[in-house]
Structure formats: structure tokens, C-alpha cells
Write a protein that holds these residues in place. Structure first.
Motif, PDB file in Angstrom:
ATOM      1  N   PRO A  80      21.315 -21.000  -7.487  1.00 49.54           N
ATOM      2  CA  PRO A  80      22.709 -20.656  -7.350  1.00 49.54           C
ATOM      3  C   PRO A  80      23.330 -21.242  -8.846  1.00 49.54           C
ATOM      4  N   VAL A  81      24.252 -20.507  -9.176  1.00 46.94           N
ATOM      5  CA  VAL A  81      25.177 -20.902 -10.258  1.00 46.94           C
ATOM      6  C   VAL A  81      26.452 -20.493 -10.289  1.00 46.94           C
ATOM      7  N   THR A  82      27.117 -20.864 -11.173  1.00 45.16           N
ATOM      8  CA  THR A  82      28.484 -20.569 -11.323  1.00 45.16           C
ATOM      9  C   THR A  82      28.809 -19.987 -12.366  1.00 45.16           C
ATOM     10  N   VAL A  83      29.771 -19.054 -12.718  1.00 49.43           N
ATOM     11  CA  VAL A  83      30.146 -18.387 -13.843  1.00 49.43           C
ATOM     12  C   VAL A  83      31.513 -18.376 -14.107  1.00 49.43           C
ATOM     13  N   THR A  84      31.989 -18.926 -15.314  1.00 47.22           N
ATOM     14  CA  THR A  84      33.307 -19.221 -15.570  1.00 47.22           C
ATOM     15  C   THR A  84      33.785 -18.400 -16.717  1.00 47.22           C
ATOM     16  N   THR A  85      34.866 -17.863 -16.977  1.00 48.55           N
ATOM     17  CA  THR A  85      35.217 -17.147 -18.123  1.00 48.55           C
ATOM     18  C   THR A  85      36.073 -18.193 -18.817  1.00 48.55           C
ATOM     19  N   SER A  86      36.124 -17.998 -20.284  1.00 50.48           N
ATOM     20  CA  SER A  86      36.766 -19.019 -21.002  1.00 50.48           C
ATOM     21  C   SER A  86      37.962 -18.201 -21.730  1.00 50.48           C
ATOM     22  N   HIS A  87      38.908 -18.868 -22.350  1.00 49.50           N
ATOM     23  CA  HIS A  87      40.284 -18.260 -22.751  1.00 49.50           C
ATOM     24  C   HIS A  87      39.738 -17.496 -24.109  1.00 49.50           C
ATOM     25  N   ASP A  88      38.626 -17.484 -24.929  1.00 50.60           N
ATOM     26  CA  ASP A  88      38.136 -16.625 -25.604  1.00 50.60           C
ATOM     27  C   ASP A  88      37.236 -15.474 -25.225  1.00 50.60           C
ATOM     28  N   ASN A  89      37.440 -15.202 -24.155  1.00 52.21           N
ATOM     29  CA  ASN A  89      36.664 -14.065 -23.652  1.00 52.21           C
ATOM     30  C   ASN A  89      35.206 -14.243 -23.523  1.00 52.21           C
ATOM     31  N   HIS A  90      34.592 -15.181 -23.116  1.00 54.17           N
ATOM     32  CA  HIS A  90      33.205 -15.470 -22.927  1.00 54.17           C
ATOM     33  C   HIS A  90      33.046 -15.821 -21.432  1.00 54.17           C
ATOM     34  N   ILE A  91      31.931 -15.314 -21.158  1.00 59.76           N
ATOM     35  CA  ILE A  91      31.542 -15.704 -19.817  1.00 59.76           C
ATOM     36  C   ILE A  91      30.248 -16.745 -19.898  1.00 59.76           C
ATOM     37  N   GLU A  92      30.506 -17.775 -19.234  1.00 58.50           N
ATOM     38  CA  GLU A  92      29.688 -19.114 -19.344  1.00 58.50           C
ATOM     39  C   GLU A  92      28.796 -19.114 -17.923  1.00 58.50           C
ATOM     40  N   ILE A  93      27.735 -19.482 -18.013  1.00 59.22           N
ATOM     41  CA  ILE A  93      26.789 -19.688 -16.801  1.00 59.22           C
ATOM     42  C   ILE A  93      26.316 -21.133 -16.784  1.00 59.22           C
ATOM     43  N   TYR A  94      26.682 -21.831 -15.466  1.00 61.91           N
ATOM     44  CA  TYR A  94      26.096 -23.240 -15.316  1.00 61.91           C
ATOM     45  C   TYR A  94      25.358 -23.195 -14.252  1.00 61.91           C
ATOM     46  N   ASP A  95      24.388 -24.005 -14.407  1.00 61.07           N
ATOM     47  CA  ASP A  95      23.435 -24.195 -13.207  1.00 61.07           C
ATOM     48  C   ASP A  95      24.011 -25.444 -12.337  1.00 61.07           C
ATOM     49  N   ILE A  96      24.295 -25.239 -11.199  1.00 56.31           N
ATOM     50  CA  ILE A  96      24.906 -26.404 -10.323  1.00 56.31           C
ATOM     51  C   ILE A  96      23.960 -26.465  -9.190  1.00 56.31           C
ATOM     52  N   SER A  97      22.825 -26.162  -9.299  1.00 55.46           N
ATOM     53  CA  SER A  97      21.779 -26.514  -8.123  1.00 55.46           C
ATOM     54  C   SER A  97      21.399 -27.779  -7.979  1.00 55.46           C
ATOM     55  N   ALA A  98      21.607 -28.615  -8.795  1.00 54.03           N
ATOM     56  CA  ALA A  98      21.270 -29.875  -8.665  1.00 54.03           C
ATOM     57  C   ALA A  98      21.988 -30.556  -7.589  1.00 54.03           C
TER      58      ALA A  98
END
Length: 323
Positions: free
Chosen positions: A305-323
Motif C-alpha cells: 500500500p502506498v499513499t499518493v499526494t499532490t503538491s502545490h507545484d502540480n507534482h504527484i508524489e508517492i510514499y510507501d507507508i507499508s511499514a
């Protein structure tokens, strides 16, 4: 926590939804950008544009498995919802299958969307006169290649608030509703195997509450009160009760993903359920700006499972939150 992948989006992001390995992003240019997630890499595969010029296209989007709904509440005056289906035979593409038109000429059809398996809820609102706003929620079921209307719920709400509707498994959540004493509540409708209503539960919010968002998953409904309080209700049989209240950082958006509650605002605060089925703070992803765009959550069937967030400068960022 560092991002494991980052990809730019050409236009400002309005909303993001995800299912399995696909991410759909509604943009300020009235398009839907489709991304595929494979081996921790997110790649753009498709742009969905209005079938005809329409500035309301992609006002709301909803996805479940291989089905994607895109609303256009001003389309052809009354509004419409476009049903796309994923085709993975060659190059993965979402193909327009059916245009769901507004039943009974209800205005702003598609103001709110939700889909689960072959059932969709579509919200709209009419304004019969200046004093009263009448909100409708329609339930549609897929029959062959078309979504067919089953029933509708009408609520009168004299406050200028947007009615939202969500469906998960056999529960439909609709609200907020304000009664004549200005008390705020949500209505939960329990459905049978045929999609008919067999029970209604009224979820009354604390006095003076001003809800800004609601999310439904499994037997849990989370309501954001103001911008710093999350009210977590548990549904059991024919009843619903407040199970937990969270004081959270300033938030403008909420997503539920499995055992996670993800709140987005100036930063992204992630809460995870413990052994007692209670949400506990897990981690925080700082935002790069207070004007941070909306975010979404994504569970990939081929990876953790990961979370996807979008930043103010129009980038999608993927984070691994499986820990």
C-alpha cells in the motif's frame, strides 16, 4: 518520509481517485489524466477530454476496479455522467461506454459521484425557488453496458451546502441534511442484495457542527467537523454510534484506505487502526506550501500500500507507508 517517486502534472489538480493500479486525476483544464502504477513507477497513459466542449467536465470523478465515472453537471443544461471502462487487452485505455443523462430533468446532475462494484450513486440539486434548495441522490445499477436508475432520495435543505453521496458495499451515505431546527445529520441507507432500501439510519452530529466532508468505508463513516475535528462513527446492524473523535491538523480533504485515515491540508497526517480498531497517529508528511492541492490514496495490487499526494507545484508524489 521521502517520496519514492514523483511525476509532474501539466495543470492544477482538482481531485484524485485511485483503484488497483490506476490513478485518475481531474485537472483545472477540465480533463482527466490517467496514470498506471507499475513497479513503483507511475506513468501517464491517457487524457480524457469532454466528448463535447464542456467547462464542467470532470467536476467530480469516481473509480472502482475497471469502472470510471466522470461528471459534467452543466452538460446539455441538466448535466450528465460519463461511464468509462478499462480495456487492458493491448495498451491500457479507458473507453467511453455510456452517457448517463439526468433523470426527470434534475439540474446539476453529477455534482457528487460514488461507485462500488456495479452500483453508483449520483447526486444533484435543483433550486425550485429562492428559498428552498432540493437535493437529490440517485442510485443506478449496471445492466449490460448501461447504468439504469433504480430509485432516488429527495432532501430539502435551506442552507447553501452541497449534498454529497457515497456508496460502499451495501451502505449509501447521503448528506448533510439540515432540519427545520437547523440540526445537521447524515442519512445512511442499508440496501438488500437487490439494491433496495431496507433500513435508514440517521447520524445526528453534535449541536453546532458544520461538516465539510464525509467518507464511508466498510462499517466506518468519518465526518470532518470544521477543519480540525474528525468524528468517526461505527455502523453495526441497524444502528450507528460515535466511536472516536480525533483532533487533527488543519485539513481540507480526507481519504480512507483499508485501515488508514489520511487527512490532507497544510500537510498530510496519516492515522492507522490499532488492535482495538481505533485510529492512532502513524506519520505526517509535511506539505511544501499551505496552498497544497488535494490528495488521494492508492492501494496497488502488485505492491505494498502506498499513499499518493499532490503538491502545490502540480507534482504527484508517492510514499510507501507499508511499514
Amino acid at each position: 518520509m521521502d517520496a519514492i517517486y514523483r511525476v509532474p502534472v501539466e495543470y492544477s489538480i482538482r481531485k484524485s481517485v485511485a483503484s488497483s493500479r490506476y490513478l485518475a486525476v481531474s485537472t483545472s483544464k477540465n480533463t482527466v489524466e490517467i496514470f498506471q502504477y507499475t513497479h513503483r513507477v507511475l506513468r501517464h497513459i491517457q487524457t480524457l477530454s469532454p466528448p463535447t466542449p464542456d467547462e464542467s467536465f470532470a467536476t467530480d470523478i469516481a473509480i472502482h476496479n475497471d469502472k470510471l465515472l466522470v461528471s459534467a453537471p452543466k452538460y446539455n443544461v441538466f448535466g450528465a455522467v460519463f461511464y468509462y471502462k478499462l480495456n487492458e487487452v493491448l495498451t491500457p485505455q479507458f473507453t467511453l461506454i455510456h452517457t448517463i443523462l439526468s433523470p426527470y430533468s434534475a439540474l446539476n446532475f453529477g455534482a457528487s459521484l460514488s461507485i462500488y462494484n456495479d452500483t453508483a450513486t449520483i447526486g444533484c440539486y435543483n433550486t425550485p425557488d429562492i428559498q428552498v434548495k432540493r437535493k437529490f441522490t440517485y442510485l443506478f445499477q449496471l445492466s449490460g453496458r448501461r447504468f439504469i436508475p433504480r430509485w432516488n432520495i429527495s432532501d430539502i435543505n435551506s442552507r447553501p451546502t452541497m449534498m454529497t453521496c457515497q456508496i460502499h458495499q451495501n451502505i449509501v451515505a447521503v448528506g448533510p441534511v439540515v432540519d427545520y431546527k437547523w440540526r445537521t445529520s447524515y442519512n445512511l441507507y442499508i440496501l438488500d442484495e437487490n439494491g433496495d432500501i431496507i433500513h435508514r439510519i440517521i447520524v445526528a452530529l453534535p449541536e453546532g457542527s458544520h461538516p465539510i466532508q464525509m467518507k464511508l468505508m466498510d462499517n466506518t463513516i468519518v465526518i470532518i467537523q470544521g477543519s480540525t475535528t474528525a468524528l468517526i462513527y461505527k455502523i453495526s446492524g441497524e444502528s450507528c454510534s460515535l466511536a472516536q473523535q480525533l483532533e487533527i491538523p488543519t485539513t481540507s480533504n480526507l481519504n480512507l484506505l483499508g485501515n488508514l485515515a489520511i487527512f490532507h491540508g497544510e500537510s498530510t497526517a496519516i492515522y492507522k487502526k490499532d488492535a482495538e480498531d481505533t485510529y492512532q497517529f502513524f506519520t505526517n508528511i509535511p506539505g511544501s506550501s499551505t496552498s497544497c492541492s488535494l490528495s488521494c490514496s492508492l492501494s496497488c495490487s502488485i505492491d505494498e500500500p502506498v499513499t499518493v499526494t499532490t503538491s502545490h507545484d502540480n507534482h504527484i508524489e508517492i510514499y510507501d507507508i507499508s511499514a
